[in-house]
Motif scaffolding. Structure first.
Motif, mmCIF file in Angstrom:
data_model
loop_
_atom_site.group_PDB
_atom_site.id
_atom_site.type_symbol
_atom_site.label_atom_id
_atom_site.label_comp_id
_atom_site.label_asym_id
_atom_site.label_seq_id
_atom_site.Cartn_x
_atom_site.Cartn_y
_atom_site.Cartn_z
ATOM 1 N N ASP A 363 0.846 -1.201 0.000
ATOM 2 C CA ASP A 363 0.000 0.000 0.000
ATOM 3 C C ASP A 363 0.877 1.244 0.000
ATOM 4 N N PRO A 364 0.785 2.132 -0.994
ATOM 5 C CA PRO A 364 1.642 3.315 -1.051
ATOM 6 C C PRO A 364 1.168 4.472 -0.183
ATOM 7 N N ALA A 365 -0.019 4.374 0.416
ATOM 8 C CA ALA A 365 -0.554 5.484 1.224
ATOM 9 C C ALA A 365 0.246 5.635 2.518
ATOM 10 N N GLU A 366 0.607 6.882 2.840
ATOM 11 C CA GLU A 366 1.416 7.115 4.048
ATOM 12 C C GLU A 366 0.567 7.262 5.302
ATOM 13 N N GLY A 367 -0.577 7.824 5.196
ATOM 14 C CA GLY A 367 -1.451 7.905 6.359
ATOM 15 C C GLY A 367 -1.208 9.134 7.218
ATOM 16 N N ASP A 371 4.632 8.696 9.112
ATOM 17 C CA ASP A 371 4.844 7.540 8.247
ATOM 18 C C ASP A 371 5.583 7.964 6.977
ATOM 19 N N GLN A 445 8.482 7.683 -7.836
ATOM 20 C CA GLN A 445 7.262 6.936 -7.541
ATOM 21 C C GLN A 445 6.858 6.107 -8.762
ATOM 22 N N LYS A 447 4.354 3.968 -10.319
ATOM 23 C CA LYS A 447 2.944 3.680 -10.085
ATOM 24 C C LYS A 447 2.612 2.204 -10.263
ATOM 25 N N ARG A 454 7.729 0.642 4.243
ATOM 26 C CA ARG A 454 6.937 1.485 5.154
ATOM 27 C C ARG A 454 7.726 1.699 6.443
#
Length: 462
Positions: A363-367, A371, A445, A447, A454
């Motif tokens: 999952d590339p989302a940092e939140g 993070d 990045q 895609k 992470r």
């Protein structure tokens, strides 16, 4: 006199029924009058009364006779009696202090021991209104701290009980009259007639001049003392609220830090009191060499336009301004370099108690800001967490080209003392991936990638 003292006791609620009351008695008119007065109250109040007398060993046989006189009067008045001999001269030499201070410290140490021994509620002392006037005049002449101008307190905590001074409402003349009316022939200390000591100088030379202008000087000054005490009590409470909200102390109480903008929102009165309260917290004993000059330096530091300034105080204390922060510290503000390997997946704990957790992810989302997620192909394992090195650079996310870590600290106004301990996350090629908690690296990045690194940062409490 009796009515005045009774009213004063009631006003300040100096005693309670069935209390154990110790009385410091030297044999002079003040303490003998107090002992006699309290002995007259003993039955109505249910007091257990105990007289304490100390021979300071400073006037030879005369000192011993003073104690014997008190002992004999206690036998006559049926009052319990405790005596002691104090070696003031040796203590004075060992502690490198003056005679009167040495005598006072040893005397009060004896008083405190007896308070604990008898589980006493009160220690009553014979200070009177003229003593109060002398004390306040002496302080007016030499001291600029308003909190110290409140004079001799009517009551204060001491040992396991309280010190109380019932005679602060009356002057010396009324005590002498009381002694005459009750057949008390007190002992006299000839040194009280010499003005070589500061207190005696004020008693002999200054107070008579002031009392010639106002015979009720002692009453006015006692009222002023009480007013200052009430005001100081309130201001101290407000100052403690400021300290609790704005100032952060290290666990070992060797340093304190606050944000200048938050601190400056308060009134100057609370700011200056906070300064002195911080010093009381940091110093085991506030140095005698600490003067109003240091207070001026403190406020100059707060209002200085310079980003980084340090001033030195007595006994190794330093005040450092770093941009928006002020720190009081005894240690030199320098880093403790460290290098720690970080496996993936893995966890590492930093010297300040913070933790860094790594894992593989799809999952590339940092939140959150704590993070960091980047393509696994963008870094070379293994990873390392370390402090900065000269020449460190990083490609900052959102910027073109690289930037020195030193310049990032300056741009972000990070205090000097924090920079050398700040954690950097670097890969095996020494590429700075993350200036943790401050700036993230600008990585390619992909895609189409499904393999990500992470990293989660959790700030510690140490």
């Amino acid at each position: 006199m009796i009515k005045e003292v009774n009213d004063f006791i009631q006003k300040h609620q100096l005693f309670h029924q069935n209390a154990t009351v110790l009385v410091g008695v030297s044999g002079g008119p003040d303490s003998m009058a107090l002992l006699h007065y309290l002995n007259e109250l003993k039955n109505n109040w249910g007091f257990r009364l105990i007289a304490l007398s100390a021979d300071h060993g400073l006037r030879g046989e005369q000192s011993s006779r003073d104690v014997n006189y008190v002992k004999n009067m206690c036998e006559l008045w049926k009052i319990e009696f405790v005596e002691t001999l104090l070696d003031v001269q040796s203590y004075k030499v060992n502690e490198s202090i003056g005679t009167q201070l040495a005598a006072r410290e040893l005397r009060y140490r004896f008083f405190e021991e007896q308070m604990k021994k008898y589980q006493a509620d009160y220690l009553a002392l014979g200070h009177h209104g003229d003593d109060q006037a002398e004390t306040m005049m002496m302080r007016f002449a030499r001291i600029t701290n308003p909190s110290l101008l409140k004079g001799i307190p009517v009551r204060r905590n001491f040992g396991n009980g309280l010190i109380v001074r019932p005679f602060l409402s009356i002057n010396k003349e009324k005590i002498e009259t009381y002694c005459e009316e009750n057949g008390i022939v007190p002992r006299r200390d000839p040194s009280n007639n010499q003005d070589v000591y500061t207190r005696n100088f004020f008693r002999i030379n200054i107070l008579p001049l002031l009392k010639s202008q106002n015979p009720n000087l002692h009453k006015n000054l006692q009222r002023l003392s009480e007013t200052i005490s009430y005001d100081e009590e309130y201001l101290t409470q407000e100052t403690k609220k400021l300290i609790n909200k704005e100032v952060t102390f290290a666990e070992d109480r060797h340093s304190a830090t606050f944000n200048i903008s938050g601190f400056k929102q308060y009134s100057f009165a609370l700011q200056r009191r906070s300064f002195h309260l911080i010093l009381n917290y940091l110093y085991s004993t506030v140095p005698k060499g600490l003067h109003y000059v240091h207070e001026d330096q403190f406020f100059d530091l707060i209002h200085s336009k310079k980003a980084n300034v340090t001033v030195e105080f007595p006994k190794g204390l330093k005040l450092t301004k770093s941009y928006h922060l002020i720190e009081f510290h005894f240690h030199e503000l320098q880093g403790n370099p460290y290098v720690q390997s970080l496996k993936v997946p893995g966890v590492v704990t930093l010297p300040d108690g913070s933790t860094i957790i790594t894992s593989f992810s799809s999952d590339p989302a940092e939140g959150t800001a704590n993070d960091l997620v980047c393509n696994l192909s963008d870094v070379t394992l293994p990873l390392t967490v370390r402090t900065r090195k000269p020449g460190d650079k990083m490609v900052v996310r959102g910027l073109n080209g690289s930037k020195k870590v030193k310049d990032i600290f300056i741009d972000e106004k990070v205090p000097l003392y924090l920079r050398d301990n700040w954690p950097l996350l670097v890969d095996d090629k020494e590429k700075v991936i993350w200036l943790i908690g401050l700036r993230k690296g600008n990585m390619d990045q992909d895609k189409n990638s499904r393999k990500f690194l992470r990293v989660h940062y959790k700030k510690g409490n140490i």
